[in-house]
Each structure stands twice: as C-alpha cells, then as structure tokens.
Design a protein around this motif. Structure first.
Motif, mmCIF file in Angstrom:
data_model
loop_
_atom_site.group_PDB
_atom_site.id
_atom_site.type_symbol
_atom_site.label_atom_id
_atom_site.label_comp_id
_atom_site.label_asym_id
_atom_site.label_seq_id
_atom_site.Cartn_x
_atom_site.Cartn_y
_atom_site.Cartn_z
ATOM 1 N N ASP A 1 0.686 -1.100 0.013
ATOM 2 C CA ASP A 1 0.056 0.077 0.104
ATOM 3 C C ASP A 1 0.810 1.267 -0.038
ATOM 4 O OD1 ASP A 1 -2.192 -1.504 0.047
ATOM 5 O OD2 ASP A 1 -2.564 -1.308 2.275
ATOM 6 N N VAL A 2 2.121 1.081 0.473
ATOM 7 C CA VAL A 2 2.848 2.408 0.611
ATOM 8 C C VAL A 2 4.127 2.319 -0.253
ATOM 9 C CG1 VAL A 2 3.774 4.217 2.325
ATOM 10 C CG2 VAL A 2 1.877 2.482 3.076
ATOM 11 N N VAL A 3 4.829 1.421 0.294
ATOM 12 C CA VAL A 3 6.290 1.461 -0.225
ATOM 13 C C VAL A 3 6.354 1.321 -1.782
ATOM 14 C CG1 VAL A 3 8.572 0.227 -0.220
ATOM 15 C CG2 VAL A 3 7.212 0.292 1.939
ATOM 16 N N GLU A 4 5.761 0.377 -2.391
ATOM 17 C CA GLU A 4 5.706 0.270 -3.763
ATOM 18 C C GLU A 4 4.794 1.303 -4.643
ATOM 19 O OE1 GLU A 4 4.536 -3.745 -4.458
ATOM 20 O OE2 GLU A 4 6.531 -4.577 -3.967
ATOM 21 N N PRO A 5 3.714 1.638 -4.182
ATOM 22 C CA PRO A 5 3.114 2.874 -4.930
ATOM 23 C C PRO A 5 3.824 4.069 -4.930
ATOM 24 C CG PRO A 5 1.613 2.049 -3.303
ATOM 25 C CD PRO A 5 2.590 1.074 -3.263
ATOM 26 N N LEU A 6 4.331 4.472 -3.864
ATOM 27 C CA LEU A 6 5.048 5.662 -3.397
ATOM 28 C C LEU A 6 6.529 5.800 -4.038
ATOM 29 C CD1 LEU A 6 3.695 7.011 -0.059
ATOM 30 C CD2 LEU A 6 2.667 7.078 -2.477
ATOM 31 N N GLY A 7 7.099 4.423 -4.257
ATOM 32 C CA GLY A 7 8.456 4.630 -4.507
ATOM 33 C C GLY A 7 9.584 4.746 -3.612
ATOM 34 N N LEU A 8 9.155 4.319 -2.087
ATOM 35 C CA LEU A 8 10.018 4.406 -1.095
ATOM 36 C C LEU A 8 11.114 3.382 -1.152
ATOM 37 C CD1 LEU A 8 7.396 5.359 1.619
ATOM 38 C CD2 LEU A 8 8.404 6.876 0.069
ATOM 39 N N ASP A 9 11.814 3.917 -0.216
ATOM 40 C CA ASP A 9 13.374 2.664 -0.267
ATOM 41 C C ASP A 9 12.959 1.872 0.840
ATOM 42 O OD1 ASP A 9 15.611 1.458 0.381
ATOM 43 O OD2 ASP A 9 17.043 3.277 0.641
ATOM 44 N N PRO A 10 12.804 0.412 0.493
ATOM 45 C CA PRO A 10 12.120 -0.506 1.718
ATOM 46 C C PRO A 10 13.324 -0.788 2.654
ATOM 47 C CG PRO A 10 12.731 -1.443 -0.563
ATOM 48 C CD PRO A 10 12.982 -0.267 -0.713
ATOM 49 N N ARG A 11 14.378 -0.378 2.471
ATOM 50 C CA ARG A 11 15.272 -0.210 3.593
ATOM 51 C C ARG A 11 15.061 0.802 4.684
ATOM 52 N NH1 ARG A 11 20.667 -0.077 -0.206
ATOM 53 N NH2 ARG A 11 19.259 1.600 -0.777
ATOM 54 N N ARG A 12 14.571 1.736 4.142
ATOM 55 C CA ARG A 12 14.269 2.811 5.259
ATOM 56 C C ARG A 12 12.877 2.803 5.957
ATOM 57 N NH1 ARG A 12 17.800 7.543 4.282
ATOM 58 N NH2 ARG A 12 19.337 6.883 2.689
ATOM 59 N N ILE A 13 12.123 1.735 5.502
ATOM 60 C CA ILE A 13 10.715 1.634 6.034
ATOM 61 C C ILE A 13 10.706 0.548 6.960
ATOM 62 C CG2 ILE A 13 8.383 1.454 5.663
ATOM 63 C CD1 ILE A 13 9.602 4.122 4.250
ATOM 64 N N HIS A 14 10.381 0.614 8.240
ATOM 65 C CA HIS A 14 10.508 -0.146 9.247
ATOM 66 C C HIS A 14 9.300 -0.758 9.786
ATOM 67 C CE1 HIS A 14 14.974 0.941 9.633
ATOM 68 N NE2 HIS A 14 14.266 2.020 9.462
ATOM 69 N N VAL A 15 9.096 -2.053 10.117
ATOM 70 C CA VAL A 15 7.821 -2.565 10.637
ATOM 71 C C VAL A 15 8.257 -3.373 11.805
ATOM 72 C CG1 VAL A 15 5.794 -4.181 10.400
ATOM 73 C CG2 VAL A 15 6.831 -2.708 8.422
ATOM 74 N N PRO A 16 7.628 -3.335 12.765
ATOM 75 C CA PRO A 16 8.166 -4.077 14.209
ATOM 76 C C PRO A 16 8.177 -5.663 13.853
ATOM 77 C CG PRO A 16 6.139 -2.705 14.644
ATOM 78 C CD PRO A 16 6.370 -2.671 13.181
ATOM 79 N N ASN A 17 9.359 -6.305 14.155
ATOM 80 C CA ASN A 17 9.487 -7.605 13.901
ATOM 81 C C ASN A 17 8.715 -8.599 14.803
ATOM 82 O OD1 ASN A 17 10.593 -10.171 13.608
ATOM 83 N ND2 ASN A 17 12.624 -9.481 13.792
ATOM 84 N N GLY A 18 7.695 -9.187 14.260
ATOM 85 C CA GLY A 18 6.847 -10.226 15.058
ATOM 86 C C GLY A 18 7.153 -11.582 14.985
ATOM 87 N N ALA A 19 8.513 -11.777 14.730
ATOM 88 C CA ALA A 19 9.019 -13.208 14.720
ATOM 89 C C ALA A 19 8.970 -13.707 16.008
ATOM 90 C CB ALA A 19 10.449 -13.494 13.869
ATOM 91 N N GLN A 20 8.593 -14.887 16.263
ATOM 92 C CA GLN A 20 8.662 -15.442 17.732
ATOM 93 C C GLN A 20 9.939 -15.619 18.203
ATOM 94 O OE1 GLN A 20 5.582 -18.258 16.947
ATOM 95 N NE2 GLN A 20 4.284 -17.334 18.108
ATOM 96 N N ALA A 21 10.860 -15.752 17.466
ATOM 97 C CA ALA A 21 12.466 -16.149 18.123
ATOM 98 C C ALA A 21 12.966 -14.789 18.822
ATOM 99 C CB ALA A 21 13.235 -16.612 16.740
#
Ligand code: GLP
Length: 259
Positions: free
Chosen positions: A86-106
């Motif tokens: 919804d955001v990174v691809e349509p707006l052409g943002l740099d995915p490396r600069r867009i953070h999402v909390p890490n939900g991995a159990q480990a």
C-alpha cells in the motif's frame, strides 16, 4: 485538545493530509513518517501517489505502528506485506528505510526495545498517521494500555480479531498477539494525524476527542499531545458535542496556520 477537521469525504481527508506530508518532505527530504495500516489511511496513500510522482522520495524514512506476532512476513496480511503493497511500492519509497516491528517469535523478547532504539536513532517520528479501532484502540493498543507504554507485545481483543477477520480466510487464522508501538511511543511523534470515516467510528472518535482520559479508551491519549489533528467525515463526526465549534474554528482559521 486535538484540532478536529470535518471534511466532506475520505478523498478530501486524503488530499488534506497528503498536502501536509508533501510540505513536510519539501522541508525535510528524509522526514520520518509514522505509517498506519487498516483501510482508513488508504486515501492518504492514494493522494500521495500523484503528489509525489516524479520526485526523489528515496530519503524518506518510515516506521509502521504494529505487526502481528508469529505471522510469516511474506503472508499477504502481515503488516510488512500491507505496508509494502500500500505504501512502499506505490510511492516508490526505499524499503530499507521503512521499518515494521518484527513479529518473529524467535526474537520477540527484545523486538520492542529494538524498535524503540531504531525510532530514537532516526530522531523520532515527524508525522504519525493513525486510524482508530471501533473499541478505541490506536496502533494495536487495546483497551487497558498504559499511556506510558512502549513498543511491546499485546493480546488482541476478540472484537479486533473479528474486525480483522475479513482479511483472513477465517477468524481462526487471525493471530492472537501483536507487537505495537505503545501509547507513549506514539505520543513522542511530533505531529499526530488521526483519521476516521463512517458511522461505525463515531463513538470511538467522540470518546477519544472529548471523553475522559482513560486507558480503557486508548485513543483518548491524543488529548495529551500538543499537536494532534483529527480528520473525520460527517458520519464519524456525528457524535462530537462540539462539532459546530470545530467547523467554525476551521472555517476561520488563519491562512498562515497549517493543520
Ligand atoms: C487495525 C490496525 C489499526 C487500525 C485499525 C482500524 O487494528 N492495527 O492501526 O487503526 O485496524 O482499521 P480500519 O482503518 O480498517 O478501520
């Protein structure tokens, strides 16, 4: 209290908030955006597409509010996937600069602290986009969340799981836990912009904006923020006691004052 702007429809809200974001990026190309998922912010992202087209947006940074715990990031409904789509691809943002909390159990034990460290290292969030759940949650801060809370694991209410079941094959597939920026984290952003549309959000909006400050209604935390803007359509504004005053205030707003 928050500034309330009542607009005609979701598209008008999207245009208004997108203009504010463009102005922010004009002044600071590596601005830090606080990104929300859900259907509510979509008109903002939609409006940003044309307004940012052809511009260099690669320096823009972003932090999502929340993520499900234990869902594969590649799952189409993980918030990592949603933000990418919804955001990174349509707006052409740099995915490396867009953070999402890490939900991995480990790594979940320290994922909250890691996220707080990353937000601090970026210098904090400039503009935080927010939706609101029907139970008054912001991010995934369910009723009972501390106003001082930081990024951490929360248990989703059954109401939220039911609300979000539409994105999954069945309610059994909706995770029970999430990792979310805390209310204290959200309150550190320099500008909060909460959007809500439709009758179904009217009570949560009225409680958040005009109700008592209470952990039972996490959205009421926005009343503590020095610069919070609430952008709603008429239906979502329908239970606001001071709606006429908000309309009058906005109509008479000095030109030099942005939202
Ligand atoms: C989810 C998200 C919230 C969002 C809420 C409302 O629970 N974690 O950030 O505000 O849903 O969603 P919608 O905008 O689709 O009504």
């Amino acid at each position: 209290m928050a500034e309330v702007v009542i607009v005609e429809n979701a598209d008008a809200a999207g245009a208004l908030v997108a203009a504010e974001i463009v102005e922010l990026i004009d002044g600071r190309p590596d601005a830090v955006l606080g990104l929300a998922t859900g259907s509510t912010p979509l008109p903002v992202y939609q409006a940003l597409r044309s307004r940012l087209a052809g511009r260099d947006v690669l320096p823009v940074r972003g932090f999502a509010l929340d993520e499900y715990v234990g869902l594969d990031p590649a799952h189409p409904e993980s918030y990592r996937s949603v933000i990418t789509r919804d955001v990174v691809e349509p707006l052409g943002l740099d995915p490396r600069r867009i953070h999402v909390p890490n939900g991995a159990q480990a790594t979940i034990q320290h994922a909250g602290d890691d996220y707080e460290t990353a937000i601090d290292a970026a210098g904090g969030v400039d503009l935080q986009i927010l939706g609101i759940g029907t139970d008054g949650h912001i991010g995934f801060n369910e009723p009972g969340s501390s106003f001082a809370s930081r990024t951490r694991v929360k248990t989703l209410t059954e109401q939220t799981r039911e609300d979000n079941a539409r994105f999954f094959d069945s309610i059994d597939d909706v995770p029970r836990h999430c990792i979310t920026q805390g209310l204290g984290t959200i309150l550190r952003a320099r500008h909060l912009v909460l959007l809500a549309f439709g009758e179904g959000k009217a009570q949560a909006v009225a409680d958040a904006v005009e109700g008592p400050l209470s952990a039972i209604l996490p959205g009421s935390a926005i009343q503590l923020h020095p610069h919070a803007t609430v952008v709603v359509d008429e239906a979502a504004a329908s239970r606001l006691r001071l709606a006429d005053y908000y309309r009058y205030t906005y109509a008479n707003k000095p030109d030099w004052q942005g939202i």
